[in-house]
Design a protein around this motif. Structure first.
Motif: not given
Length: 184
Positions: A116-118, A130-133, A147-152, A157-162
């Motif tokens: 999710x680049x802004x 980023x997902x997955x690492x 970057x912030x890497x999501x574990x799942x 998707x939560x980061x995407x909504x934000x």
């Protein structure tokens, strides 16, 4: 990331990625989709390591990593025309399209990394989810602001909504700036 990056879907986010990456000394070669001819041509004229390809398949054939930045509703149509080998990395910047949804559209099963680049990646100040690492993808986006890497994928998707709230925020700021200008 790799020394060659292809981008299919050259709009605002893809432009920001190219501009941010080309601001540094150690930049990759970019191969751009001809889909948005005006935007792709401008980037190619502005930066010496950016080239517009004849087709989306040409982008894939010439790139180690392929960033997909098309609209969600274009995903199936665009990917149906392409043959992406298993030795490429697909970096999906397609909003709301899961790895599970993309996988059947990629019969040779290349690795898929969602990002999710802004727009602030243009100034190398945008933190990218980023997902997955994936070390090479993370290295590339770290240069553009981190970057912030999501574990799942659920957390991704939560980061995407934000991040989706950012456009409303920027529109609000633009309204204020326009009002200030109108006031002299």
């Amino acid at each position: 990331m790799a020394s060659t990056i292809g981008i299919i879907g050259v709009g605002e986010i893809a432009s920001a990625i190219v501009e941010g990456a080309c601001a540094g000394d150690d930049r990759p070669d970019f191969f751009l989709s001809p889909r948005n001819a005006e935007c792709s041509a401008k980037l190619a004229s502005d930066f010496d390591r950016v080239e517009v390809c004849e087709s989306n398949q040409d982008v894939i054939d010439r790139s180690e990593h392929v960033i997909l930045a098309v609209l969600p509703q274009q995903t199936e149509t665009v990917l149906a025309e392409l043959n992406i080998p298993a030795d490429r990395t697909v970096v999906s910047a397609i909003a709301g399209v899961s790895v599970e949804s993309l996988s059947p559209l990629l019969p040779q099963t290349p690795p898929i990394v969602r990002v999710i680049p802004l727009p602030p990646v243009r100034e190398r100040q945008g933190v990218t989810a980023v997902y997955p690492a994936h070390p090479e993808v993370e290295e590339f986006f770290n240069v553009l602001g981190g970057t912030v890497v999501a574990d799942t994928e659920r957390l991704f998707s939560t980061l995407s909504a934000t991040t989706a709230t950012m456009s409303a925020y920027y529109a609000y700021l633009q309204t204020i700036a326009d009002w200030l200008v109108s006031q002299g």
